[in-house]
Design a protein around this motif. Sequence first.
Motif, PDB file in Angstrom:
ATOM      1  N   ARG A 564      47.093  -0.558  36.551  1.00 23.62           N
ATOM      2  CA  ARG A 564      47.015  -1.288  35.296  1.00 23.62           C
ATOM      3  C   ARG A 564      45.400  -0.783  35.022  1.00 23.62           C
ATOM      4  O   ARG A 564      44.986  -0.529  33.809  1.00 23.62           O
ATOM      5  N   VAL A 567      44.971   2.654  33.754  1.00 24.84           N
ATOM      6  CA  VAL A 567      45.425   3.112  32.373  1.00 24.84           C
ATOM      7  C   VAL A 567      44.438   2.274  31.318  1.00 24.84           C
ATOM      8  O   VAL A 567      44.516   3.057  30.102  1.00 24.84           O
ATOM      9  N   GLU A 568      44.052   1.419  31.680  1.00 28.42           N
ATOM     10  CA  GLU A 568      43.181   0.645  30.659  1.00 28.42           C
ATOM     11  C   GLU A 568      41.785   1.186  30.602  1.00 28.42           C
ATOM     12  O   GLU A 568      41.197   1.524  29.402  1.00 28.42           O
ATOM     13  N   GLY A 571      42.138   4.295  28.509  1.00 33.71           N
ATOM     14  CA  GLY A 571      42.364   4.055  27.291  1.00 33.71           C
ATOM     15  C   GLY A 571      41.127   3.772  26.609  1.00 33.71           C
ATOM     16  O   GLY A 571      40.923   4.062  25.365  1.00 33.71           O
ATOM     17  N   ARG A 572      40.020   3.519  27.423  1.00 31.82           N
ATOM     18  CA  ARG A 572      38.898   3.362  26.854  1.00 31.82           C
ATOM     19  C   ARG A 572      37.917   4.594  26.539  1.00 31.82           C
ATOM     20  O   ARG A 572      37.008   4.525  25.831  1.00 31.82           O
ATOM     21  N   PRO A 574      39.590   7.878  25.936  1.00 30.60           N
ATOM     22  CA  PRO A 574      40.790   8.827  25.759  1.00 30.60           C
ATOM     23  C   PRO A 574      40.378  10.383  25.653  1.00 30.60           C
ATOM     24  O   PRO A 574      39.378  10.603  25.103  1.00 30.60           O
ATOM     25  N   VAL A 582      48.387   8.704  31.608  1.00 25.77           N
ATOM     26  CA  VAL A 582      48.858   7.676  30.847  1.00 25.77           C
ATOM     27  C   VAL A 582      50.358   7.626  30.403  1.00 25.77           C
ATOM     28  O   VAL A 582      51.075   6.539  30.537  1.00 25.77           O
ATOM     29  N   ALA A 596      50.061  -1.941  29.219  1.00 24.50           N
ATOM     30  CA  ALA A 596      48.740  -1.365  29.256  1.00 24.50           C
ATOM     31  C   ALA A 596      48.883  -0.019  28.748  1.00 24.50           C
ATOM     32  O   ALA A 596      47.956   0.594  28.129  1.00 24.50           O
ATOM     33  N   ALA A 597      49.766   0.787  29.634  1.00 28.95           N
ATOM     34  CA  ALA A 597      49.587   2.415  29.053  1.00 28.95           C
ATOM     35  C   ALA A 597      50.213   2.364  27.605  1.00 28.95           C
ATOM     36  O   ALA A 597      49.524   3.246  26.999  1.00 28.95           O
ATOM     37  N   GLN A 599      49.536   0.296  25.051  1.00 30.49           N
ATOM     38  CA  GLN A 599      48.121  -0.242  24.476  1.00 30.49           C
ATOM     39  C   GLN A 599      47.164   1.107  24.519  1.00 30.49           C
ATOM     40  O   GLN A 599      46.398   1.284  23.473  1.00 30.49           O
ATOM     41  N   SER A 600      47.084   1.716  25.701  1.00 28.71           N
ATOM     42  CA  SER A 600      46.121   2.721  25.976  1.00 28.71           C
ATOM     43  C   SER A 600      46.236   4.099  25.062  1.00 28.71           C
ATOM     44  O   SER A 600      45.733   4.571  24.415  1.00 28.71           O
ATOM     45  N   LYS A 603      45.361   4.599  21.451  1.00 31.57           N
ATOM     46  CA  LYS A 603      44.084   5.173  21.343  1.00 31.57           C
ATOM     47  C   LYS A 603      43.785   6.635  21.383  1.00 31.57           C
ATOM     48  O   LYS A 603      42.646   7.245  21.367  1.00 31.57           O
TER      49      LYS A 603
END
Length: 674
Positions: A564, A567-568, A571-572, A574, A582, A596-597, A599-600, A603
């Motif tokens: 988790r 992938v977070e 995502g921050r 990308p 991801v 989490a994937a 949500q990432s 982005k």
Amino acid sequence: MRARAALLAAALVAVIAAGGGALVLTLWAGNDATVDPAPRPGAAPRGPEPAAAPRDGRRHVGAAGDVTAAAEPATEPEGPVTRGQRLRWIREWMEIACGEGYAWKDRMEAQRALWEFDEAESVPILLEWATNPDPEAPGWGWAMSILQSLGPRAKSAIPAMARLLRRDEDRAWSAAFTLGRIGSAAVPTLLEALRDEDAAVRNHGLEGIGALVAPPRGAIDAVLGLVGSDDADVRGRAIGALYRARAHAAVIVPVVATALSDPDEGVRSQAMMLLLMYGAKSAPAVPALHDALRDDSMFVGETAARTLGLIGPEARGETDTLVALLAEDPGRWRGSIPGALAGLGPAALLSAVASDSADVRALTIPLVPAAVKADGAFAEAAVTALDAALASASDDVRSAAAQALGRLGPTAAAAVPTLLRLTDDENARVRRAALIAAARTGGARDRVLDVLVRELTEGPDVARAAAAEALGEIGPDAAAAVDALAGAVNDPDVSVRVRAARALEALGPVAVTATSALAGRLADDAEEVRLAVAVALIAVDPPGLAARDTIGRLRISNALSIRRGLVEGLGRHPGAAWVSVVVDRLDDRSTAVRIAAAQSLAKFGGHAATVVPALAARLERERGTATRFALVEALARHGKASAEAVPLLEAIATNAGTWMPLRNSARDALAKIR
């Protein structure tokens, strides 16, 4: 084919019939859904054009679960469609929708087709299945669900449903729900059920009224009359039937408020839930809620507190009572009263912050920043109160006050002198909070950085970790501490190494000189350190390809927190190099990682060509509500690039049995895509 306005989509709740092994599904649809469905193969035309007959949608499932292909569609007939052909097609579609051995998608296709037939022709055939006297007969639940989804169009089914309500114990609930979905035409039948001598029939009548989207005043009055019934079960069901009737809150709330003193805990709980759901409209119940705060039931008491918070300023007179209860038993009330005080308004929250109880102050101070954002006139008084709280003897209060001042930012500049005095506090947690707060307010930045670097290099383990975390909180403005953080990446303590790497990530490209130090820890013995330095490398030296191999291994870690966190982190930051990593986690075995994937991936705006198909494919096979919500939100973030997901989103948006926030999210996504 002419589209039907207010066509209702369906949702399914599966129940395995006891003993018979038949799958019984009760499907309901909300009358608030308006859709314009595309024509379905085999659906009878609403206009003069002909339609194709339904195909054989049967799927044969073998012992190993393999599924064979369906038969090809039947050839479309030539010439005008006769009534006899339409009736035959209805029966064929009914066999697919309600019979045995058909795949889920075929049943859904059949139901959508049946919605398009004229109800004068389809409802009698639906009733043949729904009222089949054989208790083992398959498909009656499916047929009932289709009637429910037809809503007012199924009003000719009212007499049959009324008979089931009284004569068929197994189908009475479904019949009541069907009457409720039919709507206003069924209200007289439901009101008659409320007057029945049989308590079971009255209860089913209540279920039906509860299913009405907008119960009329006459139905409300009849239900309110049962709130005083001698039967606790009837009283509880009567209150439950009022949940949808917010338009009549003025007459409902005073009656339901009396139920808060009911001898039956279940009835009190039901009443409490209704008042909570009515929110601000429950203001007339404040006196009853005051008494309910001390109910023997913890649920009733805590829900009363939450309801007072939702009522807002009109319940401000309960401030002293709420503060006293929180001081009396902070363990019980910490989850409800602080939020309730914030709901009563800034003045109520400020009263709590000034309490003599350290517990009350520690629990309510964190809510002050949000109150200030909501009401700027409260800012000066809030800063004064928090500055005073920095002198508390309680470590928890001092720490909470410092953190709150930090979240206020420059608004709290007047408290900087007091915060700087706390940088020598005997409690490490207070020192850290004071340092971060002082930096966030923009005051004495150089002194703050000097103190943090000293603690990072010379302090004990806890202080070093706290200093690294504080530098990360400050962000790029802490560039002067890069060398110290690069050294801390090699600290003997794991928690310090992790926090130092995270701080460098927060500093971003200004920390590029720490690249070598970070790369040197990619093979760290601790997996959490490898994760932190890999993500930090992406941030300080985009695209951070030096971390590629480590990221490849971390994606299949046995630790959920690592997968988790990966992938977070991606995502921050990308980038093209990380899309496939991801996307791969959309199929993770953990719900938390899949969310989490999604949500990432929301982005990864520049990579929609890859991301959108992956999100849509996952949404089509995902069953978890929370994950589906995250997937829908991600598709919405990609806007028009998510056009291929429109059919999936429409199915969710029009399915009245779907969780309402998910339906609303799908509707919002469709608006953004279109």
